[in-house]
Design an enzyme around this catalytic site. Structure first.
Site: not given
Lengths: 471, 214
Positions: A120, A214, A315
């Protein structure tokens, strides 16, 4: 070159879908299973199928790379499909597969791509460089409590400055995924306790205690862009999905494609333009990173239509099939199969089509059927499924590793997700109606250790179908 | 709860054995190092620092793992057919018939004397960090718990749930698992000794110690 043989290093419904994709492509396959999974359908299918070689191997767990590679060698596999979760986004694993003495094709992006986009933090840095909007917060793993508190304090301050009435932040396990290891903090005073809890959880579950912090955006929709790329620098997208309906633990429960539908919902922004924008940004990042397999770009879109890139899932995604369901190749009625395409491109094929060949039709909804108590914080239910019946309709597909002819004890080692229903409709209203019909006609019975009846989220799914695509 | 210690001791005397299956921990090529009927020794020394008899070697991905006996006893039911073969995880190699010693008998009998907190589900368990920290600082008998205390973390279906103790207050006398172990539903996790039972427990232990040798 001999026939490719794919080791399926996963369990549950995704193992079954990979088995089917291998069969469709005429490839051999081998499955892994743990003791807890010995009665799972993916094991039974592999064991019962006639072939000249052993197709199912019992391993200690799915998270031990040595187990996977030793079986790959013993079973003479040439490729590994990691499915989702486990090693699917582990670049070290993908690198080892490619660089060992007896190399194996990793069915996923190149390890360098997973390294760059699977994290991330890296993704955020890269996105910033390309002027792709991201969520405000730390742009690195934090291991130090004081540093973490400093970032948290800054984020609370910034939200106050913006006039946000109830500011909050998210504390996430850096190495986490799939909604696991995320907690919200509404007051700075409560930060340290949450930080320590997530840090301990991350260490136990992922072996890395790093956390991300965040800003917690409220009143948003969670969107995704499905891309398929090849090693021949081809990039196409299969539209967008909306995955806003999630459990208390931020795990997706109802997904729908496409991501917005102005015909049934009113938005305070031009929905088409926002979808185009997130697709454009996703393609930009994919091209820049040299992306070469299947992948999902996850976005947050606020009520005013501002998109923020959250992360890239390097993925195949659980919900890939709803994107396939609304896609048509060269106008064919048969939707593409993204798992098949993922395997093909990993083995070196060209896509065989371009964006111009892809059109979109209808709406598709995925319902994740889980043994959990949605009224008590989505706590998992443990016990045995004794009956599982669902309607057989041309507009619906169901994937499950639960056998229908024998009782099945849900292993306590894994998520209690046990089925995925994929519904298609000509438009959103029809898809919703069909999803409700499907849910109504699905029968699940079972007993827990104390003889109590099974608890599932079927009722919850029914109640939430009307909420799809809405702010 | 008072127990009929004479009956229990008689039962253990008539069959003081437990059979421990020896299974492969993971896949690999296995080489047996013991023979049928061989007597093997478990770990020894004051701190159990001397490893037991070598049982087998398993090689996986060029890593060689030597496994030694965790219990003393006699090897039975050895699988000679798998010698030098690739095996799956959890493959039974042989069993060790172990003769229980005095301390083991005490442990087993105490499960019937202490207040037992059983595993609510088959899951992985950890001691709650606070309990763990307290146990490091003082002997376990000195760590007391009471109703409402967070004592364990149950890791079930990838979710962590804190388990609060509900029962008689007392000293944390016995921990029946290692952190991260998967424990079967209903198996004991913690043994608590209420203060008013401490003397009784010590008496039981003393009696077993004296009588077991007779």
């Amino acid at each position: 070159m001999g026939k490719e043989r794919v080791l399926i290093a996963n369990r549950g419904e995704i193992a079954l879908r990979i088995i089917q994709a291998c069969k469709d492509l005429g490839l051999d396959y081998v499955v892994l299973y743990t003791k807890e999974d010995e009665f799972s359908l993916h094991v039974r299918i592999a064991q019962q199928e006639e072939s000249g070689f052993k197709k199912a191997y019992r391993v200690a767990n799915y998270k031990d790379p040595n187990e996977i590679f030793s079986v790959a060698d013993e079973a003479e596999c040439t490729a590994i499909h990691p499915g989702y979760g486990f090693f699917s986004e582990n670049y070290g694993f993908a690198r080892r597969a490619a660089m060992r003495n007896r190399p194996l094709t990793f069915i996923g992006p190149r390890w360098e791509v997973i390294r760059d986009l699977g994290s991330k933090i890296n993704t955020k840095r890269l996105a910033k460089d390309l002027n792709v909007p991201v969520i405000p917060g730390s742009d690195g793993s934090i291991y130090n409590e004081l540093e973490a508190e400093g970032v948290a304090e800054e984020l609370f301050f910034l939200q106050k400055e913006q006039g946000i009435q109830h500011p909050s932040i998210l504390v996430k396990a850096s190495a986490g995924g799939g909604g696991m290891g995320i907690e919200e903090v509404c007051h700075l005073d409560a930060f340290r306790r949450t930080y320590r809890r997530i840090q301990n959880y991350a260490k136990r579950q992922f072996g890395d205690e790093g956390v991300l912090i965040e800003q917690c955006l409220r009143d948003y929709q969670h969107l995704e862009v499905q891309l398929l790329c090849s090693s021949h620098a081809e990039v196409v997208h299969f539209g967008t999905r909306n995955c806003t309906i999630q459990s208390a633990g931020r795990q997706k429960r109802v997904e729908v494609a496409p991501g917005f539908d102005s015909a049934v919902c009113e938005y305070a922004f031009d929905a088409r333009a926002v979808l185009d924008r997130i697709v454009k940004y996703s393609v930009r990042l994919a091209k820049h990173a040299g992306y070469d397999n299947i992948g999902t770009w996850e976005w947050i879109v606020s009520r005013d239509g501002s998109p923020y890139l959250m992360e890239v899932n390097t993925r195949i995604q659980v919900e890939n099939e709803i994107s396939a369901c609304i896609s048509r190749l060269n106008g064919s009625n048969e939707p593409p199969n993204l798992i098949r395409d993922q395997i093909r491109v990993a083995l070196g094929d060209r896509l065989g089509f371009t964006q111009k060949n892809i059109s979109f039709e209808g709406t598709s909804i995925e319902l994740r059927i889980v043994a959990e108590d949605t009224k008590r914080g989505f706590v998992p239910w443990c016990g045995t499924i004794t009956r599982f019946d669902y309607p057989d309709e041309p507009w619906a597909r169901l994937y499950s590793h639960v056998p229908r002819d024998t009782p099945y004890k849900i292993p306590t080692e894994y998520d209690p997700n046990f089925a995925l229903a994929i519904i298609w409709g000509q438009d959103t209203e029809q898809a919703k109606e069909r999803a409700r019909q499907f849910q109504n006609r699905t029968i699940i019975e079972g007993k827990g250790a104390g003889d109590e009846s099974i608890i599932t989220n079927l009722e919850y799914l029914y109640d939430r179908i009307d909420d799809v695509l809405q702010f | 709860m008072d127990i009929n210690l004479n009956d229990l001791l008689r039962r253990y005397r008539s069959h003081p054995f437990e059979d421990y299956p020896v299974e492969t921990p993971h896949t690999g090529v296995v080489f047996l190092k013991v023979k049928e009927g061989q007597t093997v020794k478990g770990p020894g020394g004051e701190w159990l620092h001397r490893p037991g008899t070598m049982l087998y070697v398993i090689e996986r991905e060029r890593n060689v793992k030597r496994t030694t006996a965790l219990w003393s006893g006699q090897v039975s039911g050895i699988r000679l057919d798998i010698e030098g073969q690739f095996v799956e995880a959890g493959e039974l190699l042989f069993s060790i018939r172990h003769q229980l010693d005095k301390e083991e008998i005490i442990d087993r009998i105490l499960t019937q004397v202490l207040y037992i907190l059983p595993a609510p589900q088959r899951a992985r368990y950890f001691l709650a960090p606070e309990i763990s920290a307290r146990m490091e600082k003082q002997p376990k008998e000195g760590v007391s718990v009471e109703s409402g205390d967070d004592v364990l973390i149950m890791s079930l279906m990838k979710r962590d749930t804190v388990i609060s103790y509900e029962g008689v207050p007392g000293a944390l006398y016995k921990v029946y698992f290692k952190p991260g172990d998967t424990v079967e539903q209903g198996s004991p996790l913690l043994g608590i000794c209420p203060p008013d039972k401490l003397r009784y427990v010590q008496k039981v232990i003393q009696r077993i110690r004296t009588e077991w040798e007779k």
